[in-house]
Design a protein around this motif. Structure first.
Motif, PDB file in Angstrom:
ATOM      1  N   ILE A 246     -11.528 -18.738   1.144  1.00 25.38           N
ATOM      2  CA  ILE A 246     -12.946 -18.925   1.490  1.00 25.38           C
ATOM      3  C   ILE A 246     -13.686 -17.590   1.371  1.00 25.38           C
ATOM      4  O   ILE A 246     -14.815 -17.527   0.885  1.00 25.38           O
ATOM      5  CB  ILE A 246     -13.085 -19.498   2.933  1.00 25.38           C
ATOM      6  N   ALA A 247     -13.004 -16.515   1.767  1.00 24.48           N
ATOM      7  CA  ALA A 247     -13.619 -15.179   1.644  1.00 24.48           C
ATOM      8  C   ALA A 247     -13.846 -14.851   0.165  1.00 24.48           C
ATOM      9  O   ALA A 247     -14.875 -14.276  -0.211  1.00 24.48           O
ATOM     10  CB  ALA A 247     -12.729 -14.130   2.303  1.00 24.48           C
ATOM     11  N   ALA A 254     -21.757 -13.829  -4.097  1.00 24.76           N
ATOM     12  CA  ALA A 254     -22.738 -12.793  -3.783  1.00 24.76           C
ATOM     13  C   ALA A 254     -22.952 -11.823  -4.952  1.00 24.76           C
ATOM     14  O   ALA A 254     -23.829 -10.967  -4.893  1.00 24.76           O
ATOM     15  CB  ALA A 254     -22.279 -12.023  -2.543  1.00 24.76           C
ATOM     16  N   VAL A 255     -22.162 -11.924  -6.031  1.00 22.13           N
ATOM     17  CA  VAL A 255     -22.285 -10.966  -7.141  1.00 22.13           C
ATOM     18  C   VAL A 255     -22.766 -11.716  -8.389  1.00 22.13           C
ATOM     19  O   VAL A 255     -22.107 -12.647  -8.851  1.00 22.13           O
ATOM     20  CB  VAL A 255     -20.918 -10.295  -7.440  1.00 22.13           C
ATOM     21  N   ALA A 256     -23.909 -11.293  -8.928  1.00 25.21           N
ATOM     22  CA  ALA A 256     -24.478 -11.971 -10.102  1.00 25.21           C
ATOM     23  C   ALA A 256     -23.485 -11.954 -11.262  1.00 25.21           C
ATOM     24  O   ALA A 256     -22.824 -10.930 -11.503  1.00 25.21           O
ATOM     25  CB  ALA A 256     -25.766 -11.276 -10.512  1.00 25.21           C
ATOM     26  N   ALA A 304      -8.136  -9.397   2.159  1.00 23.83           N
ATOM     27  CA  ALA A 304      -6.892 -10.095   2.535  1.00 23.83           C
ATOM     28  C   ALA A 304      -6.171  -9.364   3.669  1.00 23.83           C
ATOM     29  O   ALA A 304      -5.503  -9.993   4.497  1.00 23.83           O
ATOM     30  CB  ALA A 304      -5.968 -10.221   1.312  1.00 23.83           C
ATOM     31  N   ARG A 305      -6.337  -8.028   3.726  1.00 24.51           N
ATOM     32  CA  ARG A 305      -5.534  -7.247   4.682  1.00 24.51           C
ATOM     33  C   ARG A 305      -5.860  -7.564   6.145  1.00 24.51           C
ATOM     34  O   ARG A 305      -4.957  -7.895   6.919  1.00 24.51           O
ATOM     35  CB  ARG A 305      -5.620  -5.751   4.352  1.00 24.51           C
ATOM     36  N   PRO A 306      -7.163  -7.529   6.557  1.00 24.32           N
ATOM     37  CA  PRO A 306      -7.434  -7.850   7.971  1.00 24.32           C
ATOM     38  C   PRO A 306      -7.055  -9.290   8.323  1.00 24.32           C
ATOM     39  O   PRO A 306      -6.617  -9.554   9.450  1.00 24.32           O
ATOM     40  CB  PRO A 306      -8.946  -7.624   8.111  1.00 24.32           C
ATOM     41  N   ILE A 307      -7.194 -10.194   7.367  1.00 19.77           N
ATOM     42  CA  ILE A 307      -6.819 -11.601   7.630  1.00 19.77           C
ATOM     43  C   ILE A 307      -5.318 -11.656   7.919  1.00 19.77           C
ATOM     44  O   ILE A 307      -4.863 -12.276   8.888  1.00 19.77           O
ATOM     45  CB  ILE A 307      -7.190 -12.502   6.429  1.00 19.77           C
ATOM     46  N   ALA A 308      -4.554 -10.961   7.078  1.00 18.68           N
ATOM     47  CA  ALA A 308      -3.093 -10.962   7.253  1.00 18.68           C
ATOM     48  C   ALA A 308      -2.716 -10.300   8.584  1.00 18.68           C
ATOM     49  O   ALA A 308      -1.897 -10.828   9.347  1.00 18.68           O
ATOM     50  CB  ALA A 308      -2.430 -10.238   6.084  1.00 18.68           C
TER      51      ALA A 308
END
Ligand code: GLV
Ligand code: MN
Ligand code: MN
Length: 410
Positions: A246-247, A254-256, A304-308
């Protein structure tokens, strides 16, 4: 136009016929050096012979037809595309470009041009079997390293072994590469998107092909009993992967001009009553500017790191491809644009969001691409199609392109 239309009808039905050579009973999946690829070679080789070409299969499994020129010293034009497919594919992504090449030679009806023509049917472009795309065209530009030959597919077969199983010799791979004597490369391909249909145009020339990153991301947790492990005590690798997905979508939006896709998830051990202990995901990121693509890949891995950490998981990543965006050759593209115009169609120029063998061939030679309208903008799907009249338009433009090269105007 009548001759072009008749041959276009034959090309479309040949592509549909090739789609029956599949690893899947009820759809089309044809990966690198599979049994069905061998049957495709038999058919394509026969059509190359009928068009007046001599045929060989090179050591990486590319089928290559040669049509000699009147001038033995003239550099040759390579016309090609790929014969492998994604899982549950359509009939035209790749094979159409090979069959159009054979069709162009067939239209010469034995007449020799000054320039020789080679038609190449690449064995691997999609990256499905070994997770690494463009193996066929990479062999032509001399970019197959020992590391690639040791990569293994899902059944543990290495690239080198797959080559041997196909009756070829991996120690001779360098013989597939092109040394000198090439004028350029032309690839004709369905657009695989909605642009030409929206403009009511049959054809366009390609100015550049966007760069792409492909990676494999692995979340590691703890497999455990689905019925006895309370929710707060879990280290569910797949749930962590889902949060990250989802992230990824949020960052990409958010990036054209950026597209990011997670197309493949493998959860282990893969049973309904076991908490997933490991989740492996593919990540495909594309953008016209390589700098933006690299920044976004770093940011996505960073997410991914903080999620993990929060979930008590491990996370690691491995790069599978970092392919820069590639501009098509200006002079060859100008010649192609004139050919499109001379055959009675407005010239539209566009970028390709899909990757193509042309971006690999462009490392060694001038490369140009012609897109054909994709009805409904559908591709990488069984409903992928092409209009017979658009194939006829591509043949007409291709024939004029050959005349341009003959006159030395490129
Ligand atoms: C090739 O089809 C790609 O993934 O762009
Ligand atoms: Mn494809
Ligand atoms: Mn393709």
């Amino acid at each position: 136009m009548g001759a072009y239309l008749a041959r276009a009808g034959e090309i479309v039905s040949r592509c549909r016929g090739l789609a029956s050579h599949s690893e899947q009973v009820d759809g089309l999946t044809r990966t690198f050096l599979s049994g069905p690829m061998c049957r495709v070679h038999a058919e394509v080789g026969r059509w190359m012979n009928l068009a007046g070409m001599s045929v060989c299969v090179d050591p990486v499994g590319n089928i290559r037809g040669s049509y000699p020129g009147a001038d033995p010293n003239a550099p040759r034009l390579i016309v090609g595309s790929h014969l492998d497919t994604v899982p549950n594919a359509g009939a035209f992504d790749g094979p159409l470009g090979v069959l159009l090449g054979i069709g162009l030679v067939g239209l010469l009806a034995g007449r020799r041009l000054k320039l020789p023509i080679e038609v190449a049917g690449f064995s691997e472009e999609e990256g499905v079997r070994f997770g690494v795309p463009f193996i066929g065209s990479r062999a032509l530009v001399g970019d197959i390293d020992a590391d690639l030959l040791t990569r293994r597919d899902a059944r543990g077969v290495s690239v080198a072994q797959a080559i041997r199983d196909f009756g070829l010799d991996p120690s001779r791979i360098s013989e597939a590469s092109i040394s000198t004597g090439v004028l350029g490369y032309l690839e004709m391909h369905i657009e695989q998107g909605p642009v030409l249909e929206a403009l009511s145009l049959p054809l366009s020339v390609v100015e550049s092909i966007v760069g792409q990153s492909r990676l494999e991301i692995r979340f590691g947790g703890q497999a455990n009993h689905a019925g006895t492990t309370p929710m707060h005590a879990r280290r569910d690798a797949l749930a962590g992967a889902a949060e990250w997905m989802i992230a990824v979508e949020r960052e990409a939006r958010a990036v054209a001009d950026l597209v990011a896709t997670i197309g493949c998830i493998d959860a282990k051990p893969g049973a309904g009553n076991v908490i997933p202990g490991e989740a492996t995901l593919s990540l495909d990121v594309r953008h016209p500017e390589d700098r933006v693509r690299h920044e976004v890949v770093d940011r996505l891995l960073g997410c991914a790191r903080p999620i993990a950490t929060r979930r008590g998981l491990r996370v690691s990543s491995e790069s599978r491809l970092d392919q820069p965006s590639v501009a098509m050759d200006e002079r060859l593209t100008a010649a192609l644009a004139r050919a499109v115009e001379d055959s009675g169609h407005p010239v539209h120029r566009m970028h390709s969001g899909a990757g193509h063998d042309a971006m690999i061939m462009a490392r060694r030679m001038p490369a140009a691409m012609l897109f054909l309208r994709s009805p409904g903008g559908i591709s990488h799907h069984p409903d992928e199609s092409v209009l017979v009249e658009d194939v006829a338009a591509a043949l007409a433009a291709g024939a004029r392109f050959l005349e341009e090269l003959e006159r030395g105007r490129e």
